[in-house]
Enzyme design. Structure first.
Site, PDB file in Angstrom:
ATOM      1  N   PHE A 124       0.899  -1.362   0.201  1.00  0.00           N
ATOM      2  CA  PHE A 124      -0.061  -0.369   0.009  1.00  0.00           C
ATOM      3  C   PHE A 124       0.590   1.074   0.289  1.00  0.00           C
ATOM      4  CE2 PHE A 124      -2.730   3.015   1.565  1.00  0.00           C
ATOM      5  CZ  PHE A 124      -3.667   3.128   0.500  1.00  0.00           C
ATOM      6  N   ASP A 193       2.190  -5.036   8.655  1.00  0.00           N
ATOM      7  CA  ASP A 193       0.660  -4.532   8.107  1.00  0.00           C
ATOM      8  C   ASP A 193      -0.456  -5.595   8.077  1.00  0.00           C
ATOM      9  OD1 ASP A 193      -1.082  -2.879   6.986  1.00  0.00           O
ATOM     10  OD2 ASP A 193       0.156  -1.719   6.250  1.00  0.00           O
ATOM     11  N   TYR A 218     -11.209   0.750  10.560  1.00  0.00           N
ATOM     12  CA  TYR A 218     -11.850   1.543  10.079  1.00  0.00           C
ATOM     13  C   TYR A 218     -12.766   0.211   8.986  1.00  0.00           C
ATOM     14  CZ  TYR A 218      -8.052   3.049   6.871  1.00  0.00           C
ATOM     15  OH  TYR A 218      -7.198   3.528   6.799  1.00  0.00           O
ATOM     16  N   LYS A 219     -11.135  -0.720   8.945  1.00  0.00           N
ATOM     17  CA  LYS A 219     -11.835  -1.566   7.562  1.00  0.00           C
ATOM     18  C   LYS A 219     -13.052  -3.019   8.152  1.00  0.00           C
ATOM     19  CE  LYS A 219      -7.659  -0.796   4.959  1.00  0.00           C
ATOM     20  NZ  LYS A 219      -8.534   0.167   3.974  1.00  0.00           N
ATOM     21  N   ARG A 366     -12.455  -4.110  -7.214  1.00  0.00           N
ATOM     22  CA  ARG A 366     -12.010  -4.726  -5.889  1.00  0.00           C
ATOM     23  C   ARG A 366     -13.678  -5.132  -5.426  1.00  0.00           C
ATOM     24  NH1 ARG A 366      -8.511  -1.638  -1.642  1.00  0.00           N
ATOM     25  NH2 ARG A 366      -9.929  -0.846  -1.264  1.00  0.00           N
TER      26      ARG A 366
HETATM   27  C1  LIG Z   1      -2.107  -2.123   4.446  1.00  0.00           C
HETATM   28  C2  LIG Z   1      -2.877  -0.526   3.881  1.00  0.00           C
HETATM   29  N1  LIG Z   1      -1.263   0.372   4.594  1.00  0.00           N
HETATM   30  C3  LIG Z   1      -1.958   1.925   5.370  1.00  0.00           C
HETATM   31  C4  LIG Z   1      -3.382   1.727   5.152  1.00  0.00           C
HETATM   32  C5  LIG Z   1      -3.870   2.982   5.449  1.00  0.00           C
HETATM   33  O1  LIG Z   1      -2.928   3.614   6.513  1.00  0.00           O
HETATM   34  P1  LIG Z   1      -3.958   4.572   7.725  1.00  0.00           P
HETATM   35  O2  LIG Z   1      -4.502   4.697   8.776  1.00  0.00           O
HETATM   36  O3  LIG Z   1      -2.728   6.144   7.618  1.00  0.00           O
HETATM   37  O4  LIG Z   1      -4.858   5.696   5.945  1.00  0.00           O
HETATM   38  C6  LIG Z   1      -4.053   0.984   3.838  1.00  0.00           C
HETATM   39  C7  LIG Z   1      -5.987   1.377   3.637  1.00  0.00           C
HETATM   40  O5  LIG Z   1      -6.284   0.856   3.041  1.00  0.00           O
HETATM   41  C8  LIG Z   1      -3.648   0.254   3.522  1.00  0.00           C
HETATM   42  O6  LIG Z   1      -4.968  -0.707   3.172  1.00  0.00           O
END
Ligand SMILES: Cc1ncc(COP(=O)(O)O)c(C=O)c1O
Length: 407
Positions: A124, A193, A218-219, A366
């Site tokens: 990401f 991550d 938030y996911k 997606r």
């Molecule tokens: C794998 C991954 N890492 C990080 C993030 C984004 O991080 P943040 O919470 O800092 O916006 C996302 C957002 O979709 C993501 O899919």
């Protein structure tokens, strides 16, 4: 498989009534919980009470009386259950990006003398941007690895291998245990991550012996837009870990107001400033839907949903779209990505029909299958809509070519 068959699968499975625990609009097929999770019932009441009673009436006293000071720790306990960690090893706050920054910087302190961090280029974007910033700040090297073989880039200079468990674009899932082992064999730390896996499948950071991890709220955790993120620090690193934003809320005794910084025990030292109480409250309430969830059953449901989607796409669309996501269940997360030159138009045409997915540049549509509330009937309806969009060439309509800020 027809719609009746999909309904029968839902009736037989353990998650048939769980959709009722979310405030989803009737008739909507929501396949974007891998971007923004749905709103669990009860969160709005909890937030309302936090605003009107705790803030409105309790005012400053609520830091003590309503337990605001302990809230991040309580939420950390709930998140910890989902990732195989105790509450003391999890910190909830900041965003994924900020926590990744803190942990990547901390990695170099934990592996003195090593000057390299390894990431894969399809990660990401924020992970790469943060790592580049850390490289500049600490004058260390950011080494990009082959996504198909991250371990090949490990050597005695590597402090940390930082990987995304489930790829945001393709939905491919790394073998967390094997790659953690490979990092350790090279003397490096591993930082995972977990944005696209926490809350969608069992994750056991303790069992795989991971060092560090980050993930968002938030996911699949349904904590709401911009919900606090979480960071994990393995117990063996608690004492030595130093993070760069040494604010008072990560101090062992914030209200001692001493001149010198003394880090709080465990992952609580990842905190910097005052926690966002309302956002933490929403996440805390949202996580209640996981209280009686068996994560292995959740994963089985997820595999069944993604498998049915791939099967139906294959059967009904053949090579009119490309399935990007691995077909083998153990190699994928809880999403399926389809490649098509007009993927953006397809997603917009589906949204107009009440089937919500999203688009990732340059050509990927997606579809996320948040297993707590997506059903096999949703899968059937989504593929039916996709067939109708393509047959009717709805995706070519000019209004569906207009790019929104968020795609
Ligand atoms: C794998 C991954 N890492 C990080 C993030 C984004 O991080 P943040 O919470 O800092 O916006 C996302 C957002 O979709 C993501 O899919």
């Amino acid at each position: 498989m027809d719609r009746a068959g999909a309904l029968a699968l839902d009736a037989a499975g353990p998650f048939r009534s769980r959709r009722d625990r979310f405030l989803l609009p009737d008739g909507l097929v929501y396949l974007d919980g891998n971007s923004l999770g749905a709103l669990p019932r009860g969160v709005d009441e909890r937030l309302h009470a936090a605003i009107t009673q705790e803030w409105g009436h309790g005012l400053i006293g609520s830091w003590n009386d309503a337990g605001w000071m302990d809230l991040p720790r309580r939420v950390a306990g709930r998140v910890g259950r989902l990732v195989g960690a105790d509450a003391g090893s999890v910190h909830v706050g900041d965003s994924t990006s900020v926590l990744l920054f803190k942990l990547l910087v901390a990695s170099f302190g934990l592996r003195p003398g090593r000057r390299v961090m390894v990431l894969e280029p399809t990660t990401f974007p924020t992970d790469g941007y943060v790592a580049a910033g850390v490289a500049e700040l600490l004058d260390v090297e950011l080494r990009w690895c082959d996504p198909a073989d991250p371990a090949a880039s490990l050597d005695e200079d590597v402090a940390v291998l930082a990987l995304t468990h489930v790829d945001f674009r393709s939905g491919a899932l790394y073998d967390m245990a094997a790659l953690t082992r490979a990092a350790h064999e090279a003397g490096a730390l591993v930082c995972w991550d977990l944005c696209h896996s926490t809350g969608a499948m069992p994750v056991d950071l303790t069992a795989v012996d991971a060092d560090l991890a980050v993930g968002c709220g938030y996911k699949y955790l349904n904590g709401g837009p911009g919900a606090p993120a979480f960071g994990y620090v393995a117990p063996r690193h608690h004492a030595a870990l130093r993070q760069p934003i040494t604010g008072w809320m990560g101090h062992a005794q914030p209200f001692a107001m001493t001149l010198d910084y003394e880090p709080a025990p465990g992952a609580a030292r990842l905190a910097s400033g005052t926690p966002s109480v309302l956002a933490q409250t929403a996440l805390d309430a949202a996580l209640e839907v996981f209280d009686d969830v068996d994560l292995a059953e959740l994963r089985a449901h997820s595999e069944s949903l993604t498998g049915l989607f791939i099967d139906l796409v294959d059967a009904r669309l053949g090579d009119r779209v490309g399935v990007v996501t691995p077909r083998e269940p153990r190699l994928r997360g809880s999403q399926v990505s389809l490649r098509h030159d007009d993927a953006y138009g397809i997603v917009q045409a589906l949204i107009a029909r009440g089937v919500v997915g999203d688009f990732r540049t340059p050509d990927v549509a997606r579809f996320g299958f948040a297993p707590l509330y997506v059903t096999h009937a949703d899968v059937f309806d989504a593929v039916q809509a996709l067939v109708e969009v393509l047959d009717g060439e709805e995706h070519l309509r000019p209004e569906y070519a207009v790019r929104n800020a968020v795609t």
